[in-house]
Design a protein around this motif. Structure first.
Motif, mmCIF file in Angstrom:
data_model
loop_
_atom_site.group_PDB
_atom_site.id
_atom_site.type_symbol
_atom_site.label_atom_id
_atom_site.label_comp_id
_atom_site.label_asym_id
_atom_site.label_seq_id
_atom_site.Cartn_x
_atom_site.Cartn_y
_atom_site.Cartn_z
ATOM 1 N N GLY A 185 39.192 22.816 38.949
ATOM 2 C CA GLY A 185 38.088 22.767 38.387
ATOM 3 C C GLY A 185 37.554 24.285 37.225
ATOM 4 O O GLY A 185 38.817 25.008 37.456
ATOM 5 N N TYR A 186 36.726 23.881 36.616
ATOM 6 C CA TYR A 186 36.000 25.388 35.622
ATOM 7 C C TYR A 186 35.726 26.506 36.071
ATOM 8 O O TYR A 186 35.017 26.293 37.636
ATOM 9 N N ILE A 187 35.694 27.356 36.232
ATOM 10 C CA ILE A 187 35.700 28.463 36.778
ATOM 11 C C ILE A 187 35.221 30.073 35.633
ATOM 12 O O ILE A 187 36.186 29.821 34.722
ATOM 13 N N TYR A 188 34.139 30.931 36.135
ATOM 14 C CA TYR A 188 33.368 31.676 35.251
ATOM 15 C C TYR A 188 34.128 32.900 35.817
ATOM 16 O O TYR A 188 33.607 33.007 37.011
ATOM 17 N N MET A 189 34.706 33.336 34.904
ATOM 18 C CA MET A 189 34.981 34.326 35.087
ATOM 19 C C MET A 189 34.424 35.459 35.369
ATOM 20 O O MET A 189 34.392 36.321 34.061
ATOM 21 N N THR A 190 34.205 36.680 36.570
ATOM 22 C CA THR A 190 33.076 37.843 36.293
ATOM 23 C C THR A 190 33.918 38.741 35.947
ATOM 24 O O THR A 190 35.378 39.627 36.524
ATOM 25 N N ASP A 191 33.208 39.918 35.622
ATOM 26 C CA ASP A 191 33.914 41.326 35.913
ATOM 27 C C ASP A 191 34.293 41.759 37.109
ATOM 28 O O ASP A 191 35.149 42.258 37.242
ATOM 29 N N LYS A 192 33.482 40.694 38.398
ATOM 30 C CA LYS A 192 33.941 41.557 39.576
ATOM 31 C C LYS A 192 35.114 41.776 39.601
ATOM 32 O O LYS A 192 35.949 40.877 39.360
ATOM 33 N N ALA A 193 35.703 42.279 41.231
ATOM 34 C CA ALA A 193 37.615 42.240 41.274
ATOM 35 C C ALA A 193 37.404 41.393 41.800
ATOM 36 O O ALA A 193 37.377 41.349 43.481
ATOM 37 N N ASP A 194 37.785 39.866 42.178
ATOM 38 C CA ASP A 194 37.766 38.660 43.038
ATOM 39 C C ASP A 194 39.105 39.042 43.034
ATOM 40 O O ASP A 194 39.055 38.070 44.474
ATOM 41 N N SER A 195 40.589 39.409 42.578
ATOM 42 C CA SER A 195 41.643 39.085 43.036
ATOM 43 C C SER A 195 41.907 40.050 43.555
ATOM 44 O O SER A 195 41.326 41.678 43.568
ATOM 45 N N PRO A 196 43.177 40.296 44.543
ATOM 46 C CA PRO A 196 43.438 42.435 45.125
ATOM 47 C C PRO A 196 44.160 42.499 44.156
ATOM 48 O O PRO A 196 44.104 42.315 42.814
ATOM 49 N N PRO A 197 43.661 43.594 44.819
ATOM 50 C CA PRO A 197 44.573 44.685 43.235
ATOM 51 C C PRO A 197 46.052 45.321 43.409
ATOM 52 O O PRO A 197 46.406 45.627 41.824
ATOM 53 N N ILE A 198 46.838 44.358 43.953
ATOM 54 C CA ILE A 198 48.202 44.771 43.755
ATOM 55 C C ILE A 198 49.300 43.004 43.979
ATOM 56 O O ILE A 198 48.511 42.504 43.785
ATOM 57 N N GLU A 199 49.665 43.076 42.033
ATOM 58 C CA GLU A 199 49.905 42.679 41.863
ATOM 59 C C GLU A 199 51.117 42.025 41.333
ATOM 60 O O GLU A 199 51.516 43.386 41.246
ATOM 61 N N ARG A 200 52.267 41.411 41.719
ATOM 62 C CA ARG A 200 53.135 40.780 40.224
ATOM 63 C C ARG A 200 53.962 39.598 40.556
ATOM 64 O O ARG A 200 52.827 39.029 40.885
ATOM 65 N N THR A 201 55.211 40.040 39.397
ATOM 66 C CA THR A 201 54.967 38.035 38.876
ATOM 67 C C THR A 201 56.578 38.546 39.706
ATOM 68 O O THR A 201 57.287 38.758 39.480
ATOM 69 N N ILE A 202 56.690 36.274 40.330
ATOM 70 C CA ILE A 202 58.052 36.274 40.649
ATOM 71 C C ILE A 202 58.931 35.159 40.059
ATOM 72 O O ILE A 202 57.988 34.378 39.845
#
Length: 180
Positions: free
Chosen positions: A64-81
């Motif tokens: 569904g739809y989500i309103y993305m706020t500025d709060k850091a919802d996702s974990p801090p370390i990202e990678r693209t695989i």
């Protein structure tokens, strides 16, 4: 005599939709929004497009739809695989990732005409994996990876490099991770 209820304008309806999105933590479907404001789902799709065009950070996900706020919802370390698998192996791939504490942000495929096509999936846990797969089945939609013979990218995130490394090792053991 009862006062007749005035029908809201399109602008008022969009404000109501925006209010609902901003005040929900979990995704809300277009059908649910449509039912609440008493319009068709297609009207909601148009409203969401107009709200996005005005700069509202609304993301359409498989749930569904989500309103993305500025709060850091996702974990801090990202990678693209880069991964490759059949549609039947999708559950295995997603489950391996979430079982290692990995958040799956999106999926990207390279289309020969449109270039990169990216869709938000926002999968945190096994329940989200099941909802995603049920939604694919119920709507009879295809996985984006079916456009590219199973090859696709994911942006993933975790709280530690170790969690990401372990998840990738597990995908490698299953023959899902593409090596560079």
């Amino acid at each position: 005599m009862a006062k007749e209820q005035r029908k809201s304008t399109a602008s008022e309806r969009r404000e109501e939709v925006l209010f609902m999105l901003k005040n929900r933590e979990d995704p809300i479907t277009g059908r649910e929004l449509a039912d609440k404001v008493k319009v068709s789902r297609q009207v909601i799709v148009g409203d969401i497009s107009l709200l996005k065009a005005k700069g509202e950070p609304i993301v359409a996900t498989s749930q569904g739809y989500i309103y993305m706020t500025d709060k850091a919802d996702s974990p801090p370390i990202e990678r693209t695989i880069a991964v490759k698998h059949t549609p039947q192996e999708t559950e295995k791939e997603l489950t391996i990732l979430v079982d290692h504490g990995v958040f799956i942000k999106d999926v990207t495929v390279e289309h020969p005409v449109y270039g990169d096509l990216t869709a938000s999936v926002l999968i945190w846990n096994r329940r989200d994996v099941q909802k995603f797969l049920e939604n694919i089945k119920e709507t009879e939609a295809s996985f984006l990876s079916e456009l590219t013979d199973g090859i696709h990218l994911h942006t993933i995130a975790a709280d530690s490099e170790e969690a990401l490394d372990e998840a990738l090792e597990a995908l490698q053991r299953e023959g899902i991770l593409l090596k560079s």
